[in-house]
Design a protein around this motif. Structure first.
Motif, mmCIF file in Angstrom:
data_model
loop_
_atom_site.group_PDB
_atom_site.id
_atom_site.type_symbol
_atom_site.label_atom_id
_atom_site.label_comp_id
_atom_site.label_asym_id
_atom_site.label_seq_id
_atom_site.Cartn_x
_atom_site.Cartn_y
_atom_site.Cartn_z
ATOM 1 N N LEU A 1 1.147 -1.297 -0.073
ATOM 2 C CA LEU A 1 0.043 -0.432 -0.083
ATOM 3 C C LEU A 1 1.533 1.104 0.217
ATOM 4 C CD1 LEU A 1 -2.945 1.293 0.076
ATOM 5 C CD2 LEU A 1 -2.729 0.986 2.899
ATOM 6 N N VAL A 2 1.043 1.964 -1.446
ATOM 7 C CA VAL A 2 1.757 3.137 -0.921
ATOM 8 C C VAL A 2 1.892 4.004 0.083
ATOM 9 C CG1 VAL A 2 2.322 5.077 -2.528
ATOM 10 C CG2 VAL A 2 1.575 3.299 -3.479
ATOM 11 N N SER A 3 0.434 4.451 0.523
ATOM 12 C CA SER A 3 0.587 5.642 1.417
ATOM 13 C C SER A 3 0.910 5.103 3.320
ATOM 14 C CB SER A 3 -1.243 5.355 1.757
ATOM 15 O OG SER A 3 -2.015 4.746 2.514
ATOM 16 N N ILE A 4 1.773 3.897 2.781
ATOM 17 C CA ILE A 4 2.354 3.028 3.943
ATOM 18 C C ILE A 4 3.429 3.358 4.425
ATOM 19 C CG2 ILE A 4 0.132 2.396 5.635
ATOM 20 C CD1 ILE A 4 0.953 -0.376 4.873
ATOM 21 N N LYS A 5 3.828 3.016 3.111
ATOM 22 C CA LYS A 5 5.644 3.128 2.268
ATOM 23 C C LYS A 5 5.836 4.091 3.995
ATOM 24 C CE LYS A 5 9.145 2.421 -0.881
ATOM 25 N NZ LYS A 5 9.708 2.895 -2.346
ATOM 26 N N GLY A 6 6.179 4.818 3.485
ATOM 27 C CA GLY A 6 6.879 6.080 4.504
ATOM 28 C C GLY A 6 6.746 5.346 5.905
ATOM 29 N N ILE A 7 5.664 4.773 6.146
ATOM 30 C CA ILE A 7 5.939 4.721 7.705
ATOM 31 C C ILE A 7 6.887 3.071 7.871
ATOM 32 C CG2 ILE A 7 3.958 3.162 9.410
ATOM 33 C CD1 ILE A 7 1.432 5.119 8.180
ATOM 34 N N VAL A 8 6.528 2.067 7.242
ATOM 35 C CA VAL A 8 6.856 0.533 6.908
ATOM 36 C C VAL A 8 8.767 1.434 6.328
ATOM 37 C CG1 VAL A 8 7.924 -1.257 5.518
ATOM 38 C CG2 VAL A 8 5.050 -0.501 5.999
ATOM 39 N N GLU A 9 9.444 2.353 6.628
ATOM 40 C CA GLU A 9 10.363 2.455 5.988
ATOM 41 C C GLU A 9 10.886 2.564 7.349
ATOM 42 O OE1 GLU A 9 11.086 3.906 1.257
ATOM 43 O OE2 GLU A 9 10.618 5.626 2.384
ATOM 44 N N ALA A 10 10.521 4.082 7.973
ATOM 45 C CA ALA A 10 10.573 4.484 9.360
ATOM 46 C C ALA A 10 10.567 3.501 10.330
ATOM 47 C CB ALA A 10 9.708 5.312 10.290
ATOM 48 N N VAL B 1 4.579 -0.960 -3.089
ATOM 49 C CA VAL B 1 3.599 -1.259 -4.471
ATOM 50 C C VAL B 1 1.513 -1.341 -3.515
ATOM 51 C CG1 VAL B 1 4.506 -2.932 -5.862
ATOM 52 C CG2 VAL B 1 2.860 -3.416 -3.484
ATOM 53 N N PRO B 2 0.755 -0.923 -4.892
ATOM 54 C CA PRO B 2 0.101 0.009 -4.723
ATOM 55 C C PRO B 2 -0.568 -1.652 -4.078
ATOM 56 C CG PRO B 2 0.010 0.484 -6.863
ATOM 57 C CD PRO B 2 1.474 -0.403 -6.381
ATOM 58 N N PHE B 3 -1.556 -1.389 -3.461
ATOM 59 C CA PHE B 3 -2.723 -2.131 -3.463
ATOM 60 C C PHE B 3 -3.795 -2.678 -4.366
ATOM 61 C CE2 PHE B 3 -6.731 -4.203 -1.418
ATOM 62 C CZ PHE B 3 -6.299 -4.969 -0.506
ATOM 63 N N PRO B 4 -3.543 -4.105 -4.315
ATOM 64 C CA PRO B 4 -4.387 -4.025 -5.133
ATOM 65 C C PRO B 4 -5.791 -4.240 -5.163
ATOM 66 C CG PRO B 4 -3.923 -6.094 -4.649
ATOM 67 C CD PRO B 4 -3.048 -4.974 -3.892
ATOM 68 N N GLY B 5 -6.561 -3.508 -5.381
ATOM 69 C CA GLY B 5 -7.911 -2.799 -5.111
ATOM 70 C C GLY B 5 -8.660 -1.512 -5.757
ATOM 71 N N GLY C 1 -8.932 -0.378 -8.296
ATOM 72 C CA GLY C 1 -8.623 -0.212 -9.347
ATOM 73 C C GLY C 1 -7.369 0.048 -9.720
ATOM 74 N N GLN C 2 -6.712 -0.356 -9.274
ATOM 75 C CA GLN C 2 -4.966 -0.286 -8.959
ATOM 76 C C GLN C 2 -4.644 -2.040 -8.873
ATOM 77 O OE1 GLN C 2 -3.271 2.182 -8.286
ATOM 78 N NE2 GLN C 2 -5.279 2.798 -8.394
ATOM 79 N N GLN C 3 -5.402 -3.395 -9.905
ATOM 80 C CA GLN C 3 -4.827 -3.724 -9.595
ATOM 81 C C GLN C 3 -3.927 -4.290 -10.885
ATOM 82 O OE1 GLN C 3 -8.381 -3.066 -9.825
ATOM 83 N NE2 GLN C 3 -10.001 -4.325 -8.235
ATOM 84 N N THR C 4 -4.325 -3.288 -12.157
ATOM 85 C CA THR C 4 -2.936 -3.430 -13.292
ATOM 86 C C THR C 4 -1.379 -2.926 -12.503
ATOM 87 O OG1 THR C 4 -4.799 -3.579 -14.950
ATOM 88 C CG2 THR C 4 -2.944 -2.698 -15.448
ATOM 89 N N ARG C 5 -1.566 -1.630 -11.656
ATOM 90 C CA ARG C 5 -0.831 -1.247 -11.482
ATOM 91 C C ARG C 5 0.113 -1.835 -9.754
ATOM 92 N NH1 ARG C 5 -0.792 3.886 -8.241
ATOM 93 N NH2 ARG C 5 1.140 3.585 -8.380
ATOM 94 N N PHE C 6 -0.666 -2.347 -9.477
ATOM 95 C CA PHE C 6 0.161 -3.999 -8.621
ATOM 96 C C PHE C 6 0.374 -4.703 -8.628
ATOM 97 C CE2 PHE C 6 -0.476 -7.875 -6.270
ATOM 98 C CZ PHE C 6 0.694 -7.500 -5.744
#
Length: 166
Positions: A111-120, A134-138, A140-145
């Protein structure tokens, strides 16, 4: 959520080479390790496109040394946005402690929005793991995932294969 953590633990490899970090198990109960859910199908599709098919996917996932944990160990997907974000931020220390125990060679934020927290959390755990997002596959982000996973799967350490991710 005790049942979720019990099932999750049953799929924990002896040596975690790649740690996938989701936001939380969903309130709906469609948890990755229960099988037959969208997250599992998208992860399986992307993994098999790179590494091929064969056998029970969750057992292969474990066999690779891959493990899916969550930032927050209780569902947050139904919380109001500000409370959801605060709950995620408050879970940083818990994730830090788990990363310190797991000692993964790579970490994938699912989930892109938590990447900073995961890195910290990884930094606070003094982890040298490469962190991918990576984006969460939901939603509309399935193809990007799928496309992002196709790029990183060859770089993810798995049962003794650790080339690029270190």
């Amino acid at each position: 959520m005790l049942d979720v953590e019990f099932i999750r633990a049953s799929y924990r490899p002896d040596r975690i080479t790649t740690l996938f970090v989701g936001e939380s198990a969903p309130a709906s109960g469609e948890f990755f390790y229960y099988g037959n859910n969208a997250m599992l199908r998208h992860m399986q599709r992307a993994t098999e496109a790179v590494l091929g098919e064969g056998g029970d996917f969750l057992e292969r996932f474990k066999g690779y040394g891959w493990y899916l944990d969550d930032l927050v160990l209780t569902p947050v997907d139904k919380l109001p946005p500000l409370e959801r974000r605060a709950t995620c931020l408050a879970a940083t220390d818990s994730l830090r402690d788990r990363i310190a125990v797991y000692r993964p060679l790579a970490i994938v934020s699912v989930l892109v929005s938590i990447k900073g927290i995961v890195e910290a959390a990884a930094k606070a755990a003094e982890s040298n793991a490469k962190v991918f997002g990576v984006p969460f596959p939901g939603m509309g982000q399935q193809t990007r995932f799928h496309n992002e996973m196709l790029k990183i799967i060859p770089r993810l350490p798995r049962n003794g294969i650790t080339d690029d991710a270190q």
